[in-house]
Scaffold this active site. Structure first.
Site, short mmCIF file in Angstrom:
data_model
loop_
_atom_site.label_atom_id
_atom_site.label_comp_id
_atom_site.label_asym_id
_atom_site.label_seq_id
_atom_site.Cartn_x
_atom_site.Cartn_y
_atom_site.Cartn_z
N HIS A 30 76.43 25.32 11.66
CA HIS A 30 75.67 25.04 10.43
C HIS A 30 75.66 26.22 9.45
O HIS A 30 75.13 26.09 8.34
CB HIS A 30 74.23 24.65 10.75
CG HIS A 30 74.08 23.39 11.54
ND1 HIS A 30 74.59 22.18 11.12
CD2 HIS A 30 73.49 23.14 12.75
CE1 HIS A 30 74.32 21.24 12.02
NE2 HIS A 30 73.66 21.80 13.02
N ASP B 66 79.64 18.38 18.29
CA ASP B 66 78.18 18.50 18.36
C ASP B 66 77.56 17.22 17.78
O ASP B 66 78.18 16.53 16.97
CB ASP B 66 77.74 19.73 17.55
CG ASP B 66 76.26 20.05 17.66
OD1 ASP B 66 75.91 20.92 18.48
OD2 ASP B 66 75.45 19.44 16.93
N HIS C 178 75.30 17.00 15.62
CA HIS C 178 75.06 17.19 14.19
C HIS C 178 76.36 17.52 13.46
O HIS C 178 77.26 18.14 14.02
CB HIS C 178 74.06 18.33 13.97
CG HIS C 178 72.77 18.17 14.71
ND1 HIS C 178 72.55 18.73 15.96
CD2 HIS C 178 71.64 17.51 14.37
CE1 HIS C 178 71.33 18.43 16.36
NE2 HIS C 178 70.75 17.68 15.43
N ASP D 197 74.38 18.24 22.71
CA ASP D 197 73.22 17.48 22.21
C ASP D 197 73.54 16.01 21.94
O ASP D 197 72.68 15.27 21.45
CB ASP D 197 72.56 18.15 20.99
CG ASP D 197 73.53 18.67 19.96
OD1 ASP D 197 74.74 18.38 20.07
OD2 ASP D 197 73.08 19.36 19.02
#
Ligand code: SP5
Ligand code: ZN
Length: 335
Positions: A155, A190, A192, A279
């Site tokens: 990120h 991931d 996200h 995740d």
């Protein structure tokens, strides 16, 4: 599999993050490392590649802020970790910023990513871990390696932190491999969207970026990751975003992964960087997919079938008790 890790990566412990209007214990916990180490066994410490490969990817003013933010924050008498809480809207005109509160807002996307006392040192060694795990691939001494990075990186953009990330470990390694003459693709699995990685390579046609992730209409990072984001200028067509609904398990994930792997194969890289977050696991406390522990070796094997030298970089994964088993399972898919 060769696992690279530096023990300094344990020293970062942001206390809290904003969640549902209150400060909650931070999800990116130190004990993620303990569970991973217990499952993965022996690790090798990275050598220090210095700041140069980090400075190719990140903005100097941003790096200076990351290094000094906590001391400046405390120096002005603020308790707790340094964290932004005021942000310039996207089109606000550039103005000279000196105040630490404003600098944090200028260089961050959210209030879930505090700069704690050791954050710079820990993020630095997390990036060195990615570079250290890349080294044997560049030298032809290994086909696959695992960078046990913490904090995560995907990120973080050229001049911003966010989503528990400070330095973009995968992007730093991908850029370093590219500078060594390799044609590089990045696959981000991931939960996200890897917005920082996407931003860093968005206008470039020489590094391919593919991401499978939760719908940004419902999930962090909200402002990136729609399927119509496909790169710009020379990078047009070198970004691929595949959005999956909440509740996605292996049956839904597998065809999307095959689509990303086909696109990577068409691009024709000679080195792959995988941003791996666990995740996507059904038991993850902050995410919404439904992958089972038994699915991770399958996921690894499908990616391994590309036949590329592959650097796996640790990103998210917050179901701490199952983290090591899920990551070890994924790595086992590479044989
Ligand atoms: C690398 C990575 O996976 N970053 C994810 C950042 C997502 N942050 C937004 C979700 C916030 C949920 N926080 C729950 C805290 C409970 N203590
Ligand atoms: Zn994540």
């Amino acid at each position: 599999m060769l696992t690279v890790y530096d023990s300094r990566q344990r020293l970062h412990y942001p206390a809290q993050e904003f969640f549902n209007g209150a400060l909650e214990p931070h999800a990116e916990r130190q004990d993620r490392i303990d569970n991973l180490l217990a499952a993965l066994g022996d690790t090798v410490a990275p050598r220090d590649h210095g700041r140069a490969p980090i400075e190719v990817v990140h903005d100097p003013a941003y790096l200076a802020l990351l290094k000094t933010a906590h001391a400046r924050w405390r120096g002005e008498g603020r308790p707790g970790d340094a964290i932004g809480y005021a942000w310039p809207v996207v089109r606000r005109r550039p103005v000279a910023i000196e105040r630490i509160d404003a600098l944090l807002g200028l260089h961050s996307t959210d209030a879930v990513t505090p700069v704690a006392e050791k954050t710079w040192e820990v993020a630095y060694w997390s990036a060195q871990t990615a570079l250290g795990a890349l080294e044997p691939l560049l030298e032809g001494r290994a086909r696959t390696s695992f960078a046990l990075c913490r904090p995560p990186g995907h990120h973080a953009g050229r001049d911003y932190l966010g989503g528990y990330c400070y330095l973009n470990n995968a992007a730093i390694a991908a850029q370093h491999a590219s500078d060594a003459g390799h044609s590089v693709a990045i696959l981000d699995v991931d939960y996200h969207h890897g917005n920082g990685t996407q931003d860093i390579f968005y206008a470039r046609g020489d590094v391919f970026f593919a991401s499978l992730h939760a719908d940004p209409a419902t999930d962090f990072p909200y402002f990136w990751g729609r399927p119509d984001e496909s790169g710009e200028r020379e990078g047009e067509g070198a970004t691929l975003n595949l959005v999956l609904p909440r509740g996605t398990g292996w049956a839904t994930y597998r065809p999307a992964l095959a689509c990303a792997l086909d696109a990577i194969a068409r691009f024709g890289p000679n080195l792959l960087v995988v941003s791996f977050g666990a995740d996507t696991f059904a038991g993850d406390p902050i995410a919404g997919f439904a992958m089972a522990t038994a699915d991770y070796p399958r996921m690894g094997a499908e990616i391994a079938a590309l036949g590329l030298p592959t650097l796996v970089v640790m990103e998210g994964g917050y179901a701490v008790a199952a983290l090591g088993e899920n990551v070890a399972g994924f790595l086992s898919g590479f044989g």
